[in-house]
Design a protein around this motif. Structure first.
Motif, mmCIF file in Angstrom:
data_model
loop_
_atom_site.group_PDB
_atom_site.id
_atom_site.type_symbol
_atom_site.label_atom_id
_atom_site.label_comp_id
_atom_site.label_asym_id
_atom_site.label_seq_id
_atom_site.Cartn_x
_atom_site.Cartn_y
_atom_site.Cartn_z
ATOM 1 N N ALA A 193 64.956 -0.738 25.799
ATOM 2 C CA ALA A 193 65.008 -2.177 26.017
ATOM 3 C C ALA A 193 66.237 -2.500 26.883
ATOM 4 C CB ALA A 193 65.013 -2.918 24.686
ATOM 5 N N GLY A 231 61.098 -12.392 30.676
ATOM 6 C CA GLY A 231 62.098 -11.983 29.697
ATOM 7 C C GLY A 231 63.374 -12.800 29.814
ATOM 8 N N TRP A 250 62.940 -2.810 31.085
ATOM 9 C CA TRP A 250 61.565 -3.298 30.912
ATOM 10 C C TRP A 250 60.659 -2.128 30.519
ATOM 11 C CZ3 TRP A 250 60.406 -8.369 30.979
ATOM 12 C CH2 TRP A 250 59.057 -8.746 31.026
ATOM 13 N N PRO A 251 59.712 -2.344 29.624
ATOM 14 C CA PRO A 251 58.886 -1.226 29.134
ATOM 15 C C PRO A 251 58.239 -0.418 30.257
ATOM 16 C CG PRO A 251 58.513 -3.161 27.790
ATOM 17 C CD PRO A 251 59.376 -3.612 28.925
ATOM 18 N N THR A 309 62.321 -4.859 22.569
ATOM 19 C CA THR A 309 60.951 -4.928 23.077
ATOM 20 C C THR A 309 60.027 -4.556 21.920
ATOM 21 O OG1 THR A 309 60.867 -2.615 23.801
ATOM 22 C CG2 THR A 309 61.627 -4.247 25.427
#
Length: 379
Positions: free
Chosen positions: A55, A92, A159-160, A222
């Motif tokens: 994350a 986000g 970010w994933p 996340t």
């Protein structure tokens, strides 16, 4: 002849009263680490070297890369980067920069650290490397150079991404390197709010508000990673770094971080084993104007450990004796090895504490005969 001498030190600086060894700590975090900042020694670990989703905690790497550029003079805090449409659109957490604006690097730095801005992170990545992808590749290579072998970055934000991974051990190391190499900028991590475009946002790091001595660093969340935190605190000159992740809520993250830090500071002390310049031993000298030379360490030797480890500690001086003259002060002539349970031995260079000149020809002959007959008896 190789000589090993076991040394017993009177640790005059140890003032903490004896307490029984603490029971092993446990946490619902899936991955956790407590690391001593000064030595890098792992004091507690749970799955510490497994690469996992980070994350926003991997934004510490983005900040580190920018701080290196600031330190080497490639950019200044008053320089600006342009906000791309990609950065502006990113979801986000946001700093709320506007597309095509020129934003000061000093503001972007706070936008990442305090506000955890995904937009600010992308602006910095593109400003430094052209594209976020190129920046991620460069950052991964730099982290590998620094020994962070469990780090693979695919973006600047955390970010994933199935291939964007760091271990909690590597996250702790990034924190350690940031504190060590950029103390003047590390202070930003302790700032509790930052206002940009008339929007004031608070720092999400819970320990800044609840733990005495805490001054950083970064939260993350996340769906895949859960709730995580990289934190650091200093008390009485003793700094610890804590990373934990995989928790179920922001409240659980706050509670577990405080529990782990309280336990760590309560359990572990920083012990000074020997002071810089203090004689650890005396080595016999071969054909020198002095028969012995003191062996010293160049800087204070400190180890963070609990009381049980301190009581089991073994300290040994290892060197070849006699040491042939001439000897120059500061020359390494051996090493001091400190062993404690469940840790790699600490090896510290042993240095000559003073100069020893070589004897003249006549003196050499006499000394050689005396040494072979009587040895190097103390004067």
């Amino acid at each position: 002849m190789l000589r090993q001498v076991s040394i017993v030190f009177l640790l005059l600086l140890i003032v903490a009263p004896f307490s029984p060894a603490a029971a092993a700590f446990d946490t619902p975090a899936s991955h956790a680490i407590v690391m001593d900042h000064r030595t890098g020694r792992v004091l507690y670990g749970k799955n510490i070297d497994e690469p996992i989703p980070t994350a926003s905690m991997s934004k510490m790497v983005t900040v580190y890369m920018l701080l290196e550029e600031l330190k080497n003079g490639s950019v200044t805090e008053d320089d600006t980067f342009t906000v791309s449409e990609k950065a502006w659109k990113k979801g986000g957490s946001k700093m709320f920069v506007r597309v095509n604006d020129q934003v000061r690097i000093g503001d972007l730095l706070r936008g990442i650290i305090v506000q955890s801005g995904n937009d600010a992170s992308i602006v910095v990545a593109e400003g430094l490397s052209g594209t976020e992808e190129a920046f991620a590749a460069k950052a991964t290579a730099r982290m590998r150079e620094l020994g962070l072998t469990d780090t693979t970055l695919k973006n600047a934000t955390g970010w994933p991404d199935p291939d964007h991974r760091m271990s909690v051990h590597d996250l702790a190391r990034v924190a350690q390197l940031t504190i060590r190499h950029f103390p003047e900028h590390y202070e930003i991590y302790s700032e509790k709010s930052f206002t940009f475009s008339d929007i004031k946002q608070g720092n999400r790091n819970p320990v800044l508000y609840s733990f005495d001595g805490a001054d950083g660093l970064k939260t993350g969340h996340t769906e895949e990673a859960g709730y995580g935190l990289t934190a650091s605190a200093e008390r009485d000159g003793h700094r610890l770094i804590v990373v934990l992740t995989g928790l179920g809520s922001s409240r659980e993250r706050s509670v577990e971080a405080n529990k782990l830090m309280q336990w760590a500071f309560r359990t572990f002390e920083n012990y000074t084993i020997v002071r810089a310049g203090k004689a650890v031993d005396e080595a016999d000298v071969w054909l020198g104007q002095k028969v012995r030379v003191p062996l010293v360490v160049g800087e204070d030797v400190n180890i963070t450990m609990d009381e049980a480890a301190r009581k089991a500690m073994e300290v040994t001086a290892v060197y070849e004796a006699p040491v042939p003259a001439p000897i120059r002060q500061g020359e390494q002539v051996g090493e001091m090895i400190v062993r404690i349970p469940d840790a790699e031995p600490l090896r510290v260079p042993l240095l000559a504490g003073e100069d020893v000149d070589k004897l003249g020809t006549v003196g050499q002959i006499a000394a050689a005969i005396s040494y072979m007959v009587f040895g190097n008896e103390k004067e």
